[in-house]
Design a protein around this motif. Structure first.
Motif, mmCIF file in Angstrom:
data_model
loop_
_atom_site.group_PDB
_atom_site.id
_atom_site.type_symbol
_atom_site.label_atom_id
_atom_site.label_comp_id
_atom_site.label_asym_id
_atom_site.label_seq_id
_atom_site.Cartn_x
_atom_site.Cartn_y
_atom_site.Cartn_z
ATOM 1 N N UNK A 74 39.727 -4.005 27.481
ATOM 2 C CA UNK A 74 39.675 -3.951 26.018
ATOM 3 C C UNK A 74 39.419 -5.321 25.395
ATOM 4 N N UNK A 75 40.317 -6.258 25.646
ATOM 5 C CA UNK A 75 40.230 -7.557 24.978
ATOM 6 C C UNK A 75 38.984 -8.339 25.390
ATOM 7 N N UNK A 76 38.745 -8.434 26.681
ATOM 8 C CA UNK A 76 37.624 -9.243 27.165
ATOM 9 C C UNK A 76 36.270 -8.694 26.711
ATOM 10 N N UNK A 77 36.027 -7.368 26.802
ATOM 11 C CA UNK A 77 34.743 -6.860 26.281
ATOM 12 C C UNK A 77 34.561 -7.106 24.785
ATOM 13 N N UNK A 78 35.637 -6.959 24.003
ATOM 14 C CA UNK A 78 35.525 -7.188 22.567
ATOM 15 C C UNK A 78 35.232 -8.662 22.259
ATOM 16 N N UNK A 79 35.726 -9.545 23.106
ATOM 17 C CA UNK A 79 35.464 -10.976 22.922
ATOM 18 C C UNK A 79 34.192 -11.412 23.645
ATOM 19 N N UNK A 80 33.424 -10.462 24.143
ATOM 20 C CA UNK A 80 32.233 -10.756 24.930
ATOM 21 C C UNK A 80 31.253 -11.725 24.274
ATOM 22 N N UNK A 81 30.899 -11.528 22.998
ATOM 23 C CA UNK A 81 29.956 -12.462 22.356
ATOM 24 C C UNK A 81 30.450 -13.905 22.353
ATOM 25 N N UNK A 82 31.736 -14.097 22.056
ATOM 26 C CA UNK A 82 32.276 -15.452 22.047
ATOM 27 C C UNK A 82 32.355 -16.027 23.456
ATOM 28 N N UNK A 83 32.631 -15.171 24.437
ATOM 29 C CA UNK A 83 32.646 -15.634 25.828
ATOM 30 C C UNK A 83 31.252 -16.097 26.241
#
Length: 228
Positions: free
Chosen positions: A141-150
């Protein structure tokens, strides 16, 4: 191909290898660290966040000197190197990787932390209702949602390492074929009044910087349209 051209190509390969290894480590270490900083409410988290941010204001040579002491024979790096018969991690590829990671860490941690904070608790609460463990919630959940920033953080970390000079110079000593990165040749050319070569190399780095900034802009536009 003359000897100098061979050295530059070797230095280019070394710089790309350094940037690639550094970027992988930055993401593996930076994303969980950013997650903890975003979720923690303790003063310790802010102290650690401040320490991580120090390279943003420290002169690169000062940061490099501090890391050099840590990696030297009397520091933790010397102790670690003793396990394979060496006295120090300074003036080695491993040493400049450590310096590059510490130098670029705030560029990776801060935007990812911001993405996790902006995300809020709702997606995680939804994950909990699906009986997801905290680790599952982070990865699914968290990592995919933060994907653009990653992705943007990875680009920034890679680009920053490509342009790093002061930290690498202090830790690695600019040893050709071992620790000398491409940016060091600009200084070499200027010091020997080889303005033409310096101009070509500096121009190439300007073009690279332009490509990085354009890439970050396109990432924002692409994900902005998808979320619209």
């Amino acid at each position: 191909m003359d000897a100098l051209s061979t050295e530059i190509w070797q230095s280019t390969a070394l710089t790309i290898e350094l940037a690639s290894v550094t970027t992988v480590i930055l993401l593996v270490v930076g994303a969980p660290l950013a997650w903890w900083l975003a979720r923690s409410k303790t003063i310790l988290a802010e102290v650690i966040a401040t320490i991580i941010a120090l390279p943003l204001v420290l002169p690169p040579t000062a940061l490099g000197f501090c890391v050099l002491i840590l990696l030297g024979p009397n520091g933790p790096g010397g102790l670690l190197a003793s396990f394979w018969g060496e006295r120090t991690l300074a003036f080695t590829f491993a040493g400049i990787v450590v310096g590059s990671v510490l130098s670029a860490l705030p560029l990776v941690v801060q935007p990812i932390r911001g993405a996790f904070v902006t995300m809020g608790n709702r997606p995680l609460e939804d994950a909990v209702t699906r009986r997801a463990s905290p680790l599952d919630a982070f990865f699914t959940t968290a990592l995919p949602l933060a994907g653009p920033e990653c992705l943007k953080a990875a680009v920034l970390g890679f680009a920053h390492t490509i342009g790093t000079f002061g930290v690498v110079m202090m830790i690695g000593g600019n040893i050709p074929g071992r620790t000398k990165v491409v940016s060091a040749y600009v200084l070499d050319y200027v010091q020997t009044s080889r303005w033409r070569e310096a101009s070509w190399l500096a121009g190439g780095m300007v073009m690279f910087a332009f490509a990085v900034i354009l890439t970050l802009t396109l990432i924002d536009k692409f994900y902005g349209r998808r979320s619209a």
